[in-house]
Each structure stands twice: as structure tokens, then as C-alpha cells.
Design an enzyme around this catalytic site. Structure first.
Site, PDB file in Angstrom:
ATOM      1  CG  ASP A 136      -1.700  -1.267   1.440  1.00 22.73           C
ATOM      2  OD1 ASP A 136      -1.204  -2.341   1.064  1.00 22.73           O
ATOM      3  OD2 ASP A 136      -2.805  -1.191   2.000  1.00 22.73           O
ATOM      4  CD  GLU A 164      -6.264  -0.051   1.234  1.00 19.56           C
ATOM      5  OE1 GLU A 164      -7.453  -0.296   0.972  1.00 19.56           O
ATOM      6  OE2 GLU A 164      -5.749  -0.309   2.317  1.00 19.56           O
ATOM      7  CG  ASN A 165      -4.025   3.180   2.386  1.00 19.39           C
ATOM      8  OD1 ASN A 165      -3.522   2.051   2.373  1.00 19.39           O
ATOM      9  ND2 ASN A 165      -5.199   3.420   2.929  1.00 19.39           N
ATOM     10  CG  ASN A 198     -10.120  -1.388   3.769  1.00 19.36           C
ATOM     11  OD1 ASN A 198      -9.027  -1.820   3.382  1.00 19.36           O
ATOM     12  ND2 ASN A 198     -10.222  -0.587   4.806  1.00 19.36           N
ATOM     13  CG  HIS A 199      -8.846   2.854   2.777  1.00 16.34           C
ATOM     14  ND1 HIS A 199      -9.598   3.700   3.562  1.00 16.34           N
ATOM     15  CD2 HIS A 199      -8.064   2.143   3.635  1.00 16.34           C
ATOM     16  CE1 HIS A 199      -9.272   3.520   4.839  1.00 16.34           C
ATOM     17  NE2 HIS A 199      -8.346   2.569   4.904  1.00 16.34           N
ATOM     18  CG  HIS A 211      -6.755  -5.174   0.999  1.00 16.54           C
ATOM     19  ND1 HIS A 211      -5.587  -4.460   0.834  1.00 16.54           N
ATOM     20  CD2 HIS A 211      -7.543  -4.407   1.785  1.00 16.54           C
ATOM     21  CE1 HIS A 211      -5.686  -3.311   1.474  1.00 16.54           C
ATOM     22  NE2 HIS A 211      -6.861  -3.256   2.066  1.00 16.54           N
ATOM     23  CG  HIS A 265      -6.090  -4.219   5.401  1.00 15.87           C
ATOM     24  ND1 HIS A 265      -6.794  -3.049   5.170  1.00 15.87           N
ATOM     25  CD2 HIS A 265      -6.480  -4.655   6.639  1.00 15.87           C
ATOM     26  CE1 HIS A 265      -7.584  -2.807   6.212  1.00 15.87           C
ATOM     27  NE2 HIS A 265      -7.418  -3.759   7.112  1.00 15.87           N
TER      28      HIS A 265
END
Ligand SMILES: [Fe+2]
Ligand SMILES: [Fe+2]
Length: 274
Positions: free
Chosen positions: A8, A39-40, A67-68, A153, A178
Site C-alpha cells: 500500500d 488504496e491509500n 477497503n479504501h 487484502h 492492508h
């Protein structure tokens, strides 16, 4: 083939480190395929189309998420035209975007990448095992795909290990994302699949999971939300895993962690030492 997976990207420092350094890494180490979890990458929350393009231009072939993925609302729209951006496969049927796809690598090889999300201490999702099995069955390793990379993830290492063993012998790499902390359990499973429970993040490790540490420490102490979480801005460590696969079978020959720059002790994989 030589594959690189980076964990990530967190905030500006994480994405800048990768955007600045990945072109030289790809060139010098003659990498055939690169996957990055993004994702971040937008201030810690989601990914914008401009950042996605910068990461692809730097040499990533595919950007995975978790999830993001929807933290930047525009992603629901632009993901439909960006087939190199994946969201977890096991979102409900009808969710925009895709969770798996077959890509052509620099050397002409066919590489399948799938992004799947765990369910332990995570949002309720469709069964990741059933969903991934259908995708892998449709694209057999060594026949349709020359390599298969799975980004699992998930929060729980048990669920990630279970996914590794479930897919052992059928994919090239199962790597966890994650949790943002690299694990020391990289190995080739008995059936020939490379495995690592977490790739770690590309971000500032003088932090709590890439975020400025004061607010997380405050929340653990007082249980009262104060300020927002903001990404830490010190020099990032680029963190991930490198895998060399057998061109005939697609299974792993070698696996090694990668950690470059920032606060973590450097770890360079086999083909970094030429
Ligand atoms: Fe993350
Ligand atoms: Fe996540």
C-alpha cells in the site's frame, strides 16, 4: 519472469518514492511485471485518477486496492475506463470496476492479477475463496496465464495463510496487503506458489500504519476522536516482495522481500545483487 509487488502506497511520501524510483528499478532489474497497491495513495484515503496515471507511467502494470478503494468518490466513475485499476473481486455483483484481469507483460507474457478481500475483522463481503477459485479456474496457470498474482487484502494472517494454501500450485504469488507492516514469512509453499502474509506499506515507518502518530496514540489512550488522521511525511520505505517464476509452469523459483530507503533496514532481493 521477474515480478515485483509493492504494498500500500501511503500518502504523498509513499507515492512519490515509488513514482520517483520505480522507473530505475524496473530498468536496472529488468522487471517483467509490477503490481502496486494504491488504496491509500491520495492523502491516505483512496486513489485519484491523476495519481493512478502517475503510478502507471512510473512502471506499474496494475494498481490494486482494498477497503479504501471508494474513498475518492470519482473512483466509482473512472474505474470503468481504467482496466489497470482493480478493486476487490468479492464486492457484491454489480459493483463498478473489476477485480481480476489478464494483462500483457513487457516481454509479451500473459499475467493475470486478482485483488480479493478477506472477511475477518473486515466488512461483510462475498466468499473470497469461492470467487477467486472461479477466476483461477477460468485462467489456468501454465496454459492461459504465464503468471498469476493475487493481492489478498485482509486483516487476519490466518485468513491470508489459508488463501495461500488454498491456491498453492495454482498461482505464482499470493501476497497480503492492508496491515501495512511487512512480515518475515516469505516462502515458496509446497505446491510452488510464492507467499508472504503482508508486503508492508510504501510509506513513512515513523508513524502508525503510515499516519502521523500523535492522533492514533491519542485515540488509543482517550477513546475520543480528536484531529483527523494525516499521512506521515518523513522519507518512505518502498516495501514489497519480488518473485522469479518458471517461464514454463508459472510457479515460483525464488521469492525475496524488498525494502528500499526510509527507516527500515534495507533488504534487496536476489536480482538486485547483480
Ligand atoms: Fe492500506
Ligand atoms: Fe486496507
Amino acid at each position: 519472469m521477474k515480478l515485483l509487488f509493492l504494498g500500500d502506497l501511503v500518502g504523498r511520501t509513499g507515492r512519490t518514492a515509488v513514482i520517483d524510483q520505480l522507473p530505475a528499478i524496473v530498468e536496472m532489474q529488468q522487471l517483467d511485471f509490477v503490481v502496486v497497491n494504491g488504496e491509500n495513495s491520495a492523502s491516505g484515503f483512496g486513489i485519484t485518477e491523476a495519481i493512478l496515471q502517475d503510478v502507471l507511467d512510473a512502471g506499474a502494470d496494475v494498481v490494486t486496492t482494498g477497503n479504501h478503494v471508494w474513498d475518492q468518490r470519482d473512483t466509482l466513475v473512472y474505474i470503468e475506463r481504467q482496466d489497470r485499476l482493480l478493486r476487490p473481486l468479492n464486492y457484491p455483483v454489480g459493483t463498478p470496476g473489476r477485480g481480476a484481469h489478464l494483462y500483457t507483460a513487457r516481454n509479451g507474457a500473459q499475467v493475470m492479477v486478482a485483488n480479493v478481500m478477506g472477511r475477518v475483522y473486515m466488512d461483510a463481503m462475498d466468499d473470497p475463496f469461492a470467487r477467486i477459485e472461479r477466476v483461477v479456474d477460468d485462467c489456468p496457470l501454465g496454459q492461459v496465464a504465464d503468471a498469476i498474482i493475487i493481492d489478498m487484502h485482509a486483516e487476519a494472517t490466518s485468513e491470508k495463510q489459508a488463501m495461500g494454501h488454498f491456491l498453492d500450485g495454482r498461482v505464482s504469488l499470493v501476497v497480503g496487503t492492508h496491515t501495512h507492516v511487512p512480515t518475515a514469512d516469505h516462502q515458496i509453499l509446497p505446491g510452488g506458489t510464492a507467499y508472504m502474509s503482508d508486503a508492508g506499506m510504501c510509506g513513512d515507518y515513523d508513524s502508525v500504519l503510515g499516519m502521523e502518530k500523535d492522533e492514533p496514540v491519542n485515540r488509543f489512550q482517550r477513546k475520543i476522536p480528536g484531529n483527523r488522521f494525516t499521512p506521515a511525511s518523513g522519507e518512505a520505505t518502498i516495501s514489497g516482495v519480488a518473485v522469479e517464476t518458471d517461464d514454463r509452469t508459472g510457479l515460483a523459483l525464488r521469492v525475496a522481500p524488498v525494502r528500499i530507503g526510509g527507516r527500515l533496514e534495507p533488504v534487496l532481493p536476489f536480482f538486485w545483487q547483480s
